[in-house]
Design an enzyme around this catalytic site. Structure first.
Site, PDB file in Angstrom:
ATOM      1  N   GLU A 118       0.832  -1.199   0.000  1.00 50.61           N
ATOM      2  CA  GLU A 118       0.000   0.000   0.000  1.00 50.61           C
ATOM      3  C   GLU A 118       0.868   1.251   0.000  1.00 50.61           C
ATOM      4  O   GLU A 118       1.937   1.275   0.626  1.00 50.61           O
ATOM      5  CB  GLU A 118      -0.862   0.023   1.271  1.00 50.61           C
ATOM      6  CG  GLU A 118      -1.854  -1.101   1.316  1.00 50.61           C
ATOM      7  CD  GLU A 118      -2.540  -1.216   2.664  1.00 50.61           C
ATOM      8  OE1 GLU A 118      -3.138  -2.260   2.912  1.00 50.61           O
ATOM      9  OE2 GLU A 118      -2.453  -0.267   3.467  1.00 50.61           O
ATOM     10  N   CYS A 171       3.089   8.180   1.491  1.00 47.65           N
ATOM     11  CA  CYS A 171       3.572   7.248   2.509  1.00 47.65           C
ATOM     12  C   CYS A 171       3.837   5.921   1.814  1.00 47.65           C
ATOM     13  O   CYS A 171       2.916   5.304   1.277  1.00 47.65           O
ATOM     14  CB  CYS A 171       2.478   7.118   3.575  1.00 47.65           C
ATOM     15  SG  CYS A 171       2.811   5.849   4.779  1.00 47.65           S
ATOM     16  N   CYS A 222       5.410  -7.581   7.578  1.00 51.24           N
ATOM     17  CA  CYS A 222       6.434  -7.124   8.524  1.00 51.24           C
ATOM     18  C   CYS A 222       6.693  -8.223   9.547  1.00 51.24           C
ATOM     19  O   CYS A 222       5.807  -8.996   9.870  1.00 51.24           O
ATOM     20  CB  CYS A 222       5.946  -5.860   9.233  1.00 51.24           C
ATOM     21  SG  CYS A 222       7.174  -5.165  10.344  1.00 51.24           S
ATOM     22  N   CYS A 275       4.202  -5.857  16.102  1.00 47.46           N
ATOM     23  CA  CYS A 275       3.639  -4.882  17.053  1.00 47.46           C
ATOM     24  C   CYS A 275       2.151  -5.211  17.269  1.00 47.46           C
ATOM     25  O   CYS A 275       1.425  -5.469  16.305  1.00 47.46           O
ATOM     26  CB  CYS A 275       3.801  -3.461  16.529  1.00 47.46           C
ATOM     27  SG  CYS A 275       5.527  -3.029  16.242  1.00 47.46           S
ATOM     28  N   CYS A 296      -0.796  -3.421  15.218  1.00 56.38           N
ATOM     29  CA  CYS A 296      -0.610  -3.146  13.787  1.00 56.38           C
ATOM     30  C   CYS A 296      -1.134  -4.269  12.909  1.00 56.38           C
ATOM     31  O   CYS A 296      -0.833  -5.441  13.122  1.00 56.38           O
ATOM     32  CB  CYS A 296       0.876  -2.934  13.525  1.00 56.38           C
ATOM     33  SG  CYS A 296       1.279  -2.740  11.786  1.00 56.38           S
ATOM     34  N   GLY A 311       5.829  -2.434   6.758  1.00 60.75           N
ATOM     35  CA  GLY A 311       7.196  -2.909   6.970  1.00 60.75           C
ATOM     36  C   GLY A 311       8.030  -2.008   7.849  1.00 60.75           C
ATOM     37  O   GLY A 311       7.659  -0.868   8.145  1.00 60.75           O
ATOM     38  N   SER A 366      10.657   6.144   9.072  1.00 67.52           N
ATOM     39  CA  SER A 366      10.113   5.848  10.388  1.00 67.52           C
ATOM     40  C   SER A 366      10.536   4.446  10.832  1.00 67.52           C
ATOM     41  O   SER A 366      10.460   3.496  10.051  1.00 67.52           O
ATOM     42  CB  SER A 366       8.586   5.916  10.309  1.00 67.52           C
ATOM     43  OG  SER A 366       8.022   5.439  11.493  1.00 67.52           O
ATOM     44  N   SER A 370       8.898   5.300  16.214  1.00 67.62           N
ATOM     45  CA  SER A 370       7.620   4.898  16.807  1.00 67.62           C
ATOM     46  C   SER A 370       7.879   4.542  18.266  1.00 67.62           C
ATOM     47  O   SER A 370       8.450   3.503  18.559  1.00 67.62           O
ATOM     48  CB  SER A 370       7.064   3.664  16.086  1.00 67.62           C
ATOM     49  OG  SER A 370       6.854   3.962  14.753  1.00 67.62           O
ATOM     50  N   MET A 371       7.458   5.421  19.145  1.00 58.28           N
ATOM     51  CA  MET A 371       7.767   5.185  20.553  1.00 58.28           C
ATOM     52  C   MET A 371       6.590   4.511  21.269  1.00 58.28           C
ATOM     53  O   MET A 371       6.728   3.441  21.819  1.00 58.28           O
ATOM     54  CB  MET A 371       8.108   6.505  21.241  1.00 58.28           C
ATOM     55  CG  MET A 371       8.250   6.241  22.709  1.00 58.28           C
ATOM     56  SD  MET A 371       9.017   7.364  23.784  1.00 58.28           S
ATOM     57  CE  MET A 371       9.992   8.479  23.049  1.00 58.28           C
ATOM     58  N   HIS A 380      -6.492   3.652  15.193  1.00 58.23           N
ATOM     59  CA  HIS A 380      -7.563   3.074  14.367  1.00 58.23           C
ATOM     60  C   HIS A 380      -7.608   1.595  14.711  1.00 58.23           C
ATOM     61  O   HIS A 380      -6.714   0.857  14.298  1.00 58.23           O
ATOM     62  CB  HIS A 380      -7.246   3.209  12.874  1.00 58.23           C
ATOM     63  CG  HIS A 380      -7.118   4.625  12.428  1.00 58.23           C
ATOM     64  ND1 HIS A 380      -8.195   5.382  12.063  1.00 58.23           N
ATOM     65  CD2 HIS A 380      -6.037   5.417  12.283  1.00 58.23           C
ATOM     66  CE1 HIS A 380      -7.777   6.586  11.706  1.00 58.23           C
ATOM     67  NE2 HIS A 380      -6.468   6.631  11.841  1.00 58.23           N
ATOM     68  N   CYS A 424      -3.633   0.598   8.549  1.00 58.29           N
ATOM     69  CA  CYS A 424      -2.636   0.334   7.525  1.00 58.29           C
ATOM     70  C   CYS A 424      -2.411  -1.175   7.432  1.00 58.29           C
ATOM     71  O   CYS A 424      -2.255  -1.841   8.423  1.00 58.29           O
ATOM     72  CB  CYS A 424      -1.349   1.042   7.878  1.00 58.29           C
ATOM     73  SG  CYS A 424      -0.086   0.778   6.674  1.00 58.29           S
TER      74      CYS A 424
HETATM   75  S1  SF4 Z   1       4.072  -0.934  13.391  1.00 56.28           S
HETATM   76 FE1  SF4 Z   1       5.622  -0.958  11.792  1.00 56.28          FE
HETATM   77  S2  SF4 Z   1       7.242  -2.263  12.635  1.00 56.28           S
HETATM   78 FE2  SF4 Z   1       5.411  -2.659  13.870  1.00 56.28          FE
HETATM   79  S3  SF4 Z   1       4.454  -4.453  12.919  1.00 56.28           S
HETATM   80 FE3  SF4 Z   1       3.516  -2.605  12.007  1.00 56.28          FE
HETATM   81  S4  SF4 Z   1       4.706  -2.220  10.145  1.00 56.28           S
HETATM   82 FE4  SF4 Z   1       5.899  -3.598  11.426  1.00 56.28          FE
END
Ligand code: SF4
Ligand code: FAD
Lengths: 221, 346
Positions: free
Chosen positions: B92, B105, B112, B116, B119, B157, B189, B211-212, B287, B330
Site C-alpha cells: 500500500e 507514505c 512485517c 507490534c 498493527c 514494513g 520511520s 515509533s515510541m 484506528h 494500515c
Molecule cells: S508498526 Fe511498523 S514495525 Fe510494527 S508491525 Fe507494524 S509495520 Fe511492522
C-alpha cells in the site's frame, strides 16, 4: 553494563561444535561477561561483517556461551557458521536484551530454535514451576528434550504434526492452544520464535482471555 | 529465465552492469537520465544510447514500472493505492494532499516481522523485502507524481529491516543523477532497529521518526517485542550522537491507547527521557484493528496529553486523521487483497 548500542564485537574462540540433528548446531565459545538468562549475543565470523543475533542457550554459571542455530541455506552466516572448527575465531558482542527469565510460574512457548532462551533459563535454575510448550516437526526437533523431560515432567508438552506417541501432542502448537482448557489467565506467557508464530500464539492467548500485559515475546526476525 | 528490472539500480550498480556488457561506464549516467529524470521505461526510447547497448541491455534486463491495481479515495482527498508485487502480494502507498504539501507514505516490505500488537501489517506476517525499484515504483507510478512534495517511509514494513534497499532508494531520490530531491523532503520511520538506524543516520541527511508509543521499557515491550532486543534508552543515546539542531528533524510517533499510555506518568517520563533532544512528538489516534485488545484514547484525553507535553516544553502535534473512511488500519487493504486472490485460486 551491557552495550548493545554499538554492538561492538569482541574476539572469542570456538571450543565446541556439535551438529545435534541434521542442519541444527550447538556452538560453544569462551565467555568473560555475566549475563541474564534470556539475553542474546550479536555474532559474526569477521569483525566487519553485519552481525546476526542469537539467544544464549547456556546456563549463566557455565564457563562457555552456547548458541543453538539451524542452517538457513539461502542465508549468509549460518551456512558458514556450520563449517567452523574448534579453535577458530568468532566475533561476539556483549550480552544484551531483556527477555529475562523469572522465578514465577510462567508458561514458556517456543517453536524450533526459539527454545534457546528457555534452555538458558532452565540451566540457570529458573525451571521451577514452569510449563513449556515446544513445537517442532519430528522427534529430533525437540532440542534438549532430556533436560526438559527430567526437570519439567508432565509440564513439558511437545507438539508435533509428524510425531505421535504418549509424549507428544499430535498437531501444531496453535491447535493445542486453541483446544486447551488449562490456559491460566493468571500466568505470564513467554513466547519465542518466528514472527508468524509469535503473532499467531499471541492472538490465541488473547482470545482465550490472557491479558496482553502478561504476554512477553521474543521475535527471531 | 525472468529478466532483472533495471529500475531502482543506483548509478554505481548501473556502471558495473554496462561495464560487464562491454561498454564504457559513463553511459550509465545516460541511463539514469532516462530512467529517473525522464521516467522512460523502454530501452527503445533511449535514443542517445547506442543500438548495440540497447540490444545488450534488452537481452539481459527489462525496464518497467508497475501500475497500481486498486485505489480507494477518501472524502478528504487522501488516496490509498494498492500495488501488486509478486503473486498474491500487495503493498500500500497512501497519497495525502494537504494545502501546499502532498505527501506519499510508501511501504518498504511486504508485511512485517516485528509483530507490534496494534498493527495490521504485523498481523499479516512477513512475505518479503521490497527492492529499491519496488519502493521507488510507488513514487514513480503515482498519478500525482508531479505534485509530490514529501515522501515518508511509514507504510508497510520496518524500513531498517530492509536497510540496503531503503538506502538505495533514498540515494536515487536525492542524488543529482536521480530526482535530486532535498533529503529534507524524506522521513524514515522506525520502531528502533538500532544497527540500521545508526547506519541510516550516518549515511543520509533525511529525517527520522521513531515509533515510541510508550516511554516505559516494561510497558513498551508488551506492545512492541523489539523493546526486548533494542531498548529505547539505547535508541535515544544513538539519536543524541547526531545533530538535529539544524534542518534535520527527529520526531517521535505516539499512538494513544486508552488507559495504557495516556496518563500523567507517561507525560512525565516522556519529558524526562527526551530531555536534551530537539524533537517533536506526533500524537496519533488509534484506528482499531480486528480482534485487538486496545482502544483509542478519547479526543479530550489526546488534547489534554498534547497540552501537558507542550507545558513541559515539548513541541507536540496531533496528527490529523486523514482518510479515515478508507484507511481503517494500515495493512488492512493489502491483507484483504492477498486473501481474496488466494481464495480465488482454491
Ligand atoms: S508498526 Fe511498523 S514495525 Fe510494527 S508491525 Fe507494524 S509495520 Fe511492522
Ligand atoms: C532477537 C533474535 C534472536 C535470535 N536468536 C536465534 C537463535 O537463537 N537461533 C537461531 O537459529 N536464530 C536466531 N535468530 C535468527 C538469526 O539472527 C539469523 O537471522 C538466522 O540465523 C539467519 O542468519 P543467516 O545469516 O544465515 O541468514 P540471512 O543472510 O540473515 O538471511 C535471512 C533469511 O533470508 C533468507 N535469504 C537470504 N538471502 C536470500 C536470497 N538470496 N533469496 C531468498 N532468501 C534469502 C534466508 O533463507 C534466511 O531465511 C535470532 C534473531 C533475533 C532477531
Amino acid at each position: 553494563m551491557n552495550d548493545s548500542s554499538k554492538l561492538t564485537l569482541y574476539k572469542t574462540i570456538i571450543n565446541r561444535v556439535e551438529e545435534i540433528t541434521p542442519d541444527v548446531f550447538v556452538l560453544s565459545f569462551s565467555r568473560t561477561e555475566e549475563f541474564s538468562p534470556g539475553q542474546m549475543l550479536a555474532v559474526a565470523l569477521q569483525p566487519k561483517d553485519q552481525a546476526r543475533l542469537y539467544s544464549i542457550a547456556s546456563g549463566n554459571k557455565e564457563n562457555d556461551y552456547r548458541i543453538l542455530f539451524n542452517i538457513q541455506h539461502q542465508g549468509y552466516l549460518t551456512p558458514r557458521l556450520s563449517k567452523v572448527n574448534v579453535g577458530d575465531e568468532l566475533y561476539v558482542s556483549k550480552p544484551f536484551g531483556s527477555f529475562y527469565g523469572t522465578l514465577m510460574a510462567d508458561c514458556w512457548i517456543a517453536a524450533g530454535t526459539g527454545i534457546a532462551p528457555f534452555i538458558s533459563m532452565m540451566e540457570s535454575g529458573l525451571g521451577e514451576q514452569k510449563k513449556l510448550i515446544h513445537g517442532g516437526r519430528a522427534e529430533n526437533s525437540f532440542y534438549y528434550a532430556e533436560l526438559f523431560e527430567s526437570k519439567l515432567k508432565e509440564n513439558y508438552i511437545r507438539c508435533s504434526s509428524l510425531q505421535t506417541g504418549e509424549h507428544y501432542y499430535h498437531g501444531r502448537i496453535t491447535a493445542f492452544l486453541k483446544q486447551s482448557n488449562e490456559l491460566s489467565t493468571k500466568r505470564n506467557y513467554y513466547i519465542c520464535g518466528s514472527s508468524e508464530f509469535v503473532v499467531d500464539v499471541r492472538d490465541i492467548l488473547i482470545e482465550k482471555g490472557v491479558p496482553y500485559t502478561q504476554i512477553i515475546a521474543e521475535i527471531y526476525f | 529465465m525472468e529478466k532483472e528490472n533495471l529500475f531502482g539500480k543506483t548509478l554505481s550498480e548501473l556502471q558495473e552492469i554496462v561495464y560487464e556488457l562491454g561498454f564504457q561506464k559513463y553511459v550509465a549516467k545516460q541511463l539514469t537520465d532516462w530512467m529517473y529524470k525522464k521516467r522512460v521505461a523502454s530501452f527503445d526510447l533511449m535514443l542517445n544510447l547506442s543500438k548495440s547497448l540497447r540490444l545488450s541491455l534488452q537481452e539481459k534486463y527489462e525496464l518497467h514500472f508497475t501500475n497500481y491495481s486498486n485505489v480507494q479515495e477518501s472524502v478528504d482527498g487522501t488516496k490509498k493505492y494498492l500495488f501488486p508485487v509478486k503473486k498474491y502480494q500487495f503493498i500500500e502507498a497512501a497519497y495525502i494532499p494537504e494545502n501546499e504539501r502532498a505527501t506519499l507514505c510508501v511501504s518498504s516490505q511486504v508485511g512485517c516481522k516485528m509483530g507490534c500488537l496494534f498493527c495490521m501489517t504485523g498481523k499479516q506476517g512477513f512475505q518479503g523485502n521490497l527492492s529499491s525499484g519496488e519502493i521507488l515504483n510507488q513514487i514513480f507510478s503515482l498519478p500525482e507524481f508531479e505534485k509530490l512534495t514529501n515522501v515518508v517511509y511509514m507504510g508497510m514494513g520496518e524500513p531498517f529491516d530492509n536497510l540496503d534497499e531503503v538506502l538505495k532508494s533514498i540515494e536515487i531520490l536525492t542524488s543529482d543523477y536521480g530526482l535530486a530531491w532535498s533529503p529534507k523532503r524524506i522521513t524514515v520511520s522506525t520502531i528502533g532497529i538500532l544497527p540500521g538506524m545508526k547506519k541510516y543516520l550516518e549515511n543520509t541527511k533525511a529525517h527520522l521518526a521513531v515509533s515510541m508509543h510508550n516511554p516505559f521499557e516494561n510497558e513498551r515491550k508488551m506492545m512492541m517485542p523489539i523493546e526486548n532486543v533494542y531498548h529505547l534508552p539505547k535508541i535515544l543515546d544513538e539519536i543524541r550522537q547526531h545533530d538535529f539542531s539544524g534542518q534535520r528533524r527527529v520526531s517521535f510517533e505516539y499512538i494513544l491507547f486508552k488507559g495504557v499510555n495516556d496518563q500523567q506518568r507517561h507525560i512525565n517520563e516522556l519529558a524526562r527521557i527526551l530531555n536534551g533532544i530537539k524533537c517533536r512528538i506526533n500524537l496519533i489516534r488509534f484506528h482499531p484493528i480486528p480482534e485487538t485488545p486496545l482502544e483509542s484514547s478519547s479526543h479530550e484525553t489526546i488534547l489534554q496529553f498534547q497540552n501537558a507535553l507542550k507545558r513541559k516544553g515539548i513541541v507536540t502535534t496531533i496528527r490529523a486523521s486523514r482518510g479515515e473512511d478508507i484507511f481503517a488500519a494500515c495493512g488492512l487493504l493489502s491483507t484483504k487483497e492477498m486473501v481474496k486472490k488466494q481464495n480465488e485460486e482454491y
